[in-house]
Every structure is written in C-alpha cells, then in structure tokens.
Design a protein around this motif. Sequence first.
Motif, mmCIF file in Angstrom:
data_model
loop_
_atom_site.group_PDB
_atom_site.id
_atom_site.type_symbol
_atom_site.label_atom_id
_atom_site.label_comp_id
_atom_site.label_asym_id
_atom_site.label_seq_id
_atom_site.Cartn_x
_atom_site.Cartn_y
_atom_site.Cartn_z
ATOM 1 N N GLY A 1 0.823 -1.204 0.000
ATOM 2 C CA GLY A 1 0.000 0.000 0.000
ATOM 3 C C GLY A 1 0.853 1.248 0.000
ATOM 4 N N THR B 1 -10.286 1.757 5.089
ATOM 5 C CA THR B 1 -10.382 0.550 4.267
ATOM 6 C C THR B 1 -10.676 0.878 2.817
ATOM 7 O OG1 THR B 1 -11.172 -0.670 6.163
ATOM 8 C CG2 THR B 1 -11.567 -1.635 4.017
ATOM 9 N N LEU B 2 -11.599 1.800 2.606
ATOM 10 C CA LEU B 2 -11.929 2.161 1.227
ATOM 11 C C LEU B 2 -10.717 2.726 0.515
ATOM 12 C CD1 LEU B 2 -15.446 3.771 1.634
ATOM 13 C CD2 LEU B 2 -14.883 1.728 0.322
ATOM 14 N N ARG C 1 -7.690 2.002 1.005
ATOM 15 C CA ARG C 1 -6.659 0.994 0.734
ATOM 16 C C ARG C 1 -7.131 -0.021 -0.293
ATOM 17 N NH1 ARG C 1 -4.970 0.221 7.005
ATOM 18 N NH2 ARG C 1 -3.631 2.050 7.106
ATOM 19 N N GLN C 2 -8.407 -0.044 -0.544
ATOM 20 C CA GLN C 2 -8.972 -1.053 -1.416
ATOM 21 C C GLN C 2 -8.464 -0.897 -2.834
ATOM 22 O OE1 GLN C 2 -13.143 -0.812 -2.280
ATOM 23 N NE2 GLN C 2 -13.556 -2.537 -0.959
ATOM 24 N N GLY C 3 -8.356 -2.011 -3.512
ATOM 25 C CA GLY C 3 -8.036 -1.958 -4.929
ATOM 26 C C GLY C 3 -6.750 -1.251 -5.233
#
Lengths: 265, 302, 393
Positions: C35, C92-93, C95-97
């Motif tokens: 990330g 979380t959003l 870090r997503q994708g």
Amino acid sequence: MVHGRGARLALAAWSAAIVAFLALPIVLIAVYAFNPSNVQSWPLHGLSTKWFSSTFANGEMRDALWLSVRAALIATTIALVLGSLAAFAVHRFRFFGRETVSLVLVLPLALPGIITGMALNSLFAFGGIDFSLVTIVVGHATFCIVVVYNNVLARLRRTEGSLVEASMDLGADGWTTFRLVTLPLISTSLVAGGLLAFALSFDEVIVTTFTAGAQNTLPLWIFGQIRLGQRLPQVNVVVLVVVAMTLVPVILAQRLTRETGVLRR
Amino acid sequence: MAAALDASEGLSLRRRASGALHRRPAARALLLLSPPAAWFVGLYLAALGVLFVSAFWRVDGFTGEVVHSWTLDNFRTLLSEPTYRTIALRTIGIAAAVTVTDAILALPFAYYAARVAPRRLSRALFVAVLLPLWTSYLVRVYAWRLILARDGILNWGLDHVGLGSLNVAYSNIAMWIVFSYIWLPFMIMPVWAAIERVPDSLLEASADMGARGFTTFRRVLLPLVLPGLAAGSIFTFSLTLGDFITPTLVGGAGSDFIGNVVYRSVGVANDVPFAAAFAVVPVVVMGAYLLLARRLGAFEAL
Amino acid sequence: MTTFLDKPSGPPAAIAITLAVLGLLISACGGSSGGGGGKASNLPTKIGRGEGQLNVIAWEGYTQPQWVKPFERQTGCQVHSKYAGSSDEMVTLMRQGGGSQYDLVSASGDASLRLIRGGNVKPVNVSLIPGWRDFIPQLKSPAHNTVDGKHYGVSLQWGPNTLLYNTSKVGGSPSSWSVLYDPRYRGQITVPDNPIQIADAALYLSKTQPSLGIKDPYELTDKQLGAAVDLLKRQRPLIKKYWALASDEIDLFKNGDAVVGASWPYQTITLQGDKVPVKDLIPREGATGWADTWMLSSRARHPNCAYMWMRWVSTPKVQAQQAISFGETPANTKACSFMDRIQKGACAKYHANAPATYFNSIRFWKTPVSDCGGGQTCTDYTEWQRRWTQVKG
C-alpha cells in the motif's frame, strides 16, 4: 380434483393475504415517491410530484442506472453462453466429476454473497486488477451462470434426444442441428434464465460492494442515498419507474415459460 | 439442397469438423465444458481458495498490511470468545426460523395457485410473486422500517383496531419478519413447480381410498413436494445466513449477524484473515445443509 | 437419471481439496500487495487542467449539491462521492483496490495518521490553497495531518459529537452524558456503532470516576479500557439501535423509536428541518469531536481536480455553506461573515468565532496506539475494535 367450498375459500383468503403481504412494501414505495418531505415517516402529509424532475435530472443516478444496465446485460450474456455450455455438457455426456458440476455451479448462490464478494475482492487486489465494469461483471456473471444452467438443463431433460438424431439423420451437421432444432427447443428456458439472471444482476448489492470500486451501480447509489437520509423520495421514484418498466418483460416471460402446460384437473 | 451440393463438391471444413467431433464425444464434452470450467476454476474457486487460505494469516494493526505468517490466532479468537458463538447461533437460529416460516406461508399459496385457482388468476399470481424480485431489495427492506417503526404503519393499524402498539422495530423479530418477506418468492417458486408436477390421479386415488383432506396432504402431497421445499429452503437458509444488510437496516442493538462481523472486518477493519476465518462458519453450515438438501432431492427441483 | 446419490462424499471432498490446493499454490507465488506507493515526490507547483472526474470518500453531508454543483460547472470535474460512516471504513476504502480508486478522503483525526503511516496519502502543496492562509492557527499544521513539516492534506471543518434529545419526550435539558446510561430511557437510546465510542465512555468516566486516572480518553490502559467497556456493556440493554448510518439516527428520532442519543449536528439539522422537536447540546463533561482533513491519495488518478476541490472547499463562502449545512465549524476564519449572511446568528451558533478555549475543550478523535509515552502501555485500536464487537454482540 374437487375441493370443498370451505377449503377453496380458505385457500383463496390465504393467497390473498400473501399477495397483500408481498405487495405492501411495494405500494408504500410507490406512494412515498410522492412524499413532499425528504424524510420517511408515517403518516404522509400530502402528495407531491416535485421529486420526479429532480430525480431524472440527477446525473449520479443516471450514471448508476446506466452502469447497472450495462453490467446486467454483459453478465447475462456471459451467463447464457457459459450456463448453456455447461448444461449441454452435463446433459449429453457422462464424465468424471459430472455430479460435481451442479454443486460447484450453485456455490456462488448457495454460499453467502459476502464470501463471493470478499473472495473476488481479494483475488482482484492480489492480481493488481483495477475495479471497474469488468470486475463488477465478473462478480455478477459468476452467480448468474447457475440460473441459466438450471433452466436449460431442466428443459433439455424434457426434450427428446431423438429429435437431434433425426435431424442428423436428415443430413444436418452439428451446427445446423443446433441452430434449427436444439436452439428453438431451449429458447424459452434461455429467455426465462436470462431474465432471472438479469434481475439478479440488476439488483445485486452485496457482491457488488466488494467488486465495484468507485463506481456506483444503481443498488450502490440507492444505498448511498439511504445513508444520507435526505433524498429518499428520489430513491422511491427510481424504484417505481424501474418496476413499472419491468412489468411488461415479466408478464411476457411468464407467458413463455408457462406454455408447456400445467398438470391439473 | 445444401446436402446435395456438399456431396458433390466434397465436404466443407465445417462439416468435416462436425463429423470429427461427432465421432469423438470426449472432445465435444471438453469443448463444451472448458469455458465454464475455466471461468469457475480460474476465477471463482481460485478466489475462494485464496480467501480461505488467508484465514490462517493475520493483519498488521497499524498499517493494515496482510502478513503472510501462518497462525491459528483467528480461529483461537473465534472459539474462545463467547460473543462469536452467540452471533453464529443467532444467525443460524433466525435462518432456520425464516425457512420454516416461509415454508408454512408458501405451501397453501402454492397449492392454491397451482391447483385450485383458474388459469388466468394463476398467471396473475405468478406475476405478483415475481414482481417483488424486480423491486430493489434495499428499498423494500427500508420500507419495512416505516411499517414497523413505533410511529409506523403497523402500530397505526393496530391502534385503530384497538390492539395497542408493538415495539418490534429494530429487533430480531423485525429481522425475522423482513427476512421471511424478502425470501418468500424464492420459496414459493420451487414449491409451486413441485406441486404442479404431482399428477391429479394420485390425489384422487387417495381420496377414493377414503383419506380425508389433511391425511392426503400429509401422506401423499407432502412427500412429493418435499424436494421443492428443500430447494426453496436452500435459498431462504443460505440467503439469511450470509446477509448483513437487513440486520444493519432493521436490526437492533443485539442483532449482529455473522455477515455483519465479516463485513466490518473486511470493509471497515480491513482484517480479511479474521473475516475469512469467521466466514468458514456459514460455509460449513451451508455445506452440511446442501448435503442434506441433496438427499431430499432438492437439486432436481431447483 | 442422475447419479447424485451414488457418491455422497465425492463431490464436496473433491471441491474442498481443489480449493485448498489452488489457494496454497496461488498464495505461494504471490507477495502481498503493498500500500505504500507514493514516496514524497515533488510537490506540484501549480494546478494543471482538470481531468473531468473526481472520486471522493466523504462523511454523509460533506458533498451536498449546494456546493458540488457550482464546482462541477466551474471546473468540469464530475464529483462521485462514496459515503462512509466511520473512519475505519474510510481507511479501508482508501486501501482497497491498490489505493487508486479514490482521489480524496475527508479523514478525521483518527484515520489520518493511519493513512499517512500506511502510505496511502501523499503530501500536498498548501501554497496552492489560498484559503489555507486564513485558517485558524490550530488547524494550519495540526499534528494529525502534518508530519515532519509535510502537510498531508488540508484541514476542512471540525465539530463536536453532541447529545441529541427529543424535547417533548425528555424532560428539561439533560446536562450530563449520564442520560445515555439512564435506565429511565431503556430501549430509547441510540449511540454510534463505532469502536471510537469507547472514548466517549472513557471521557464520561474521567469525570465521574476520577480514581481511574483517565487523562486522555484515547490513551487507556487495560484497566481503564476494561472500565469503559463495562460501562458500555451495562448500557447495551438500554440501547434501541447502534446507528451506523446517519439516516438510522434520523429515522429513529423521526419515528419515535429513540428519544435521546449521541449524534452529529447533521442529524439535528435534518430533523429540525422536518419539524421534529429535537435539540442538541454539549454536556458538562465535555465532548469528543472530529477535525477533518481532505487528504490526497498517493495514487490519485485525478490530482488536478483534487487540488481544485481542496481549493474550492477552503474558500470562505463554501466553508460557510458546509458549516451551516452540517452544523460544524469552519477552519477558515473569514467564513464567519458569510455564515451570518446565509443564516443570521449562524457564526456564533456554530462557534466560528469562538475563542481558542472552545477548540481546546473538544477531545478530537485520534487513533489509540499502544505507545502512549511515559513508559506506559496503552491499548491499541485493534483491541478497541475487538472489545467493541464484544460490547455489541
């Protein structure tokens, strides 16, 4: 079979109650599309059509609706192709792992959607694949396949294999036989399966939450509006319009699939 | 005509390929099965595999990175803390209650629609059952908030009839009602189809032999309809087991489902390993249920 | 016809084995997706042309059409908002994708440091944001978004978590958070579904049970955490619902299911706009609160639109509009006069010109970490999350 009058009345009353039960929230949604206030509460203080224009003008809603339609169309197409292929394979041949196919295909529906969603999310993240229409479609097609598969397989089981043989005896090759004999026979199951797959994909929210990234399909947009709590009548308007528009295909589909007749009286 | 032309000019590529395939059933099977197999194995099963393998990993608290070190910590936490047991039992319990409720609601309706109602009415009933599936799930659940609220429609109706008011909003009872409502069409469809397939003659014969209505129902109809019930129950049970949206929207303080914990772990805490570990529970339960349902013939009735 | 019943154990066993093998194979080949993409690269010196789109993660009510539509018209950047109800969700959003799905996030203080440490956000050039110069001093370079002199975002607005109550159902004016723990309102109380709520309980305990020695509600030893969790567990039977969505609380109050609860001013304003008799206040024990920052994703796909947005929402007029719409306090000191123009008395009502003592009285959200100085070990956020599930379960 003749039923006593008492029994008929009781059953009819029960069915009416069930229909009312099923219809109640939908009627509410329709009525509350005309809610003058932007918060949902009972009783309704008058009616207003003011939300209709703002809903259609809402660019985010239109984008979400269009994305949902596109995703559902593509997912349904994939499901039609792959589901039919699998159904033919299972129907015509005996091979190792034949019973497993049905079980595996039903897994995306039988297992909780959150697992399918998480699994695909992890896979995409792992493979460095960006979330986009493609990932949404992959998620939807995966659980739509079994719907088509079941419909086509059930239909194939009811057709006579001799028709195909007769066609080949008459000189048609495999492809022509498929096109002129098999396809018409299974067409109603394709329509029924396709419509059901479209409906599943169009309204799907759990798997899509995990595979959609920044775009909104219609259900995701709806959920965002539900979070906000300030523009709910717009949601009701959209749902009302969608239901009205789908009434015709649903009635058509019902006509088509019932044509095989009913064993009764 | 085309056949005659082919014979005179030699076989075209298409006919030759078609002939070759016809002689090799295995090749045809492979050709038919590879696309769906590739999709499922390459995408879905692979994804599931990675997910459940990650249940044995853990996540770094501050950066949120998944650390690939093998550990049974997730499972230990699940087994040692009673909270998760409570949540799992609650989820399974309500799923079972919803299944039973829907079966009871669906049977008389399906019987009426399949055998008693005139054909036109039967078709209309079919549309009436399908139509809710085309209405957004989210919005229908949200509408129930309005119905069940303290100042909502249900209490307004009960009040007018003089029955006082209920406090069912945001509770497990509310969830039971809403789940039963949402999945009812999924139960009605296979049961309807199963009842349709029962030949009239069997029921008439039973009546001829002196069995009264309920006995005929219990000993003739019910066993024949069982596969349909089992098929419908797969949907109601599994869909309830994995849902987290209805508990979020209409659940109360003590209404967390397995799905909620899993969703929060993934979508909020970004702890996929823990979520995967907890997700094993519904998978195991569903696996057992599918095996049972298959014994009852559910897969033919889907 | 079928051979289903022949081999009852065959198919499921085969599936399980296939899954296990596939999973192990794949995980053996791959590494973890990192990330930490953006190292502090060169800051842009000017804002380029807009990319036509902007994806943001925002609190409910932070992207209202009132100021989004003019922005879209002026810059051509179409704004897509994803609402999140908690800092956890935002992190979380983001870090997503792979972190490139969203461009901006309106992170509160308890998410911002996690995002910085995780490498999910990158520094911004505040000289490109004219409004920044007029921010109150405490929010120009606060510790929660400025690390080593680098600004990882632009402060936005701030405000308290309030006590919301129905004036016709709750007698008098509740002056203490104790009303949320009062059995008199059993089944009519609502609080946020967010582990950070533990800090609210800790804040209450710091005043009512000084012997526990709680100084900072976000730095709790195991014993202090235990006490806070006990209080929350005792509160649990009194709670009607833990609200996760702002509309949850709005519906609860509107439809009579709750009469008192912990809230944001957004709900108060929406309910009052719908003629529900509610009021909110800050009880005498003080309040927790939030100070939000627009942070730029380290892999943002639309950085120019992002800068344009940050510039736009820092202008006094938009700051005023948002402050009044949500019920929070703008970071820009020049917003005060605009607020009074939109709604008389708004500036004072939302503390836009309040002295620094008001700012200091709010315990802003921050991430609990285990290293809390003074040789003590505090409980970290993962522990809070776990305990919160226990409280609710």
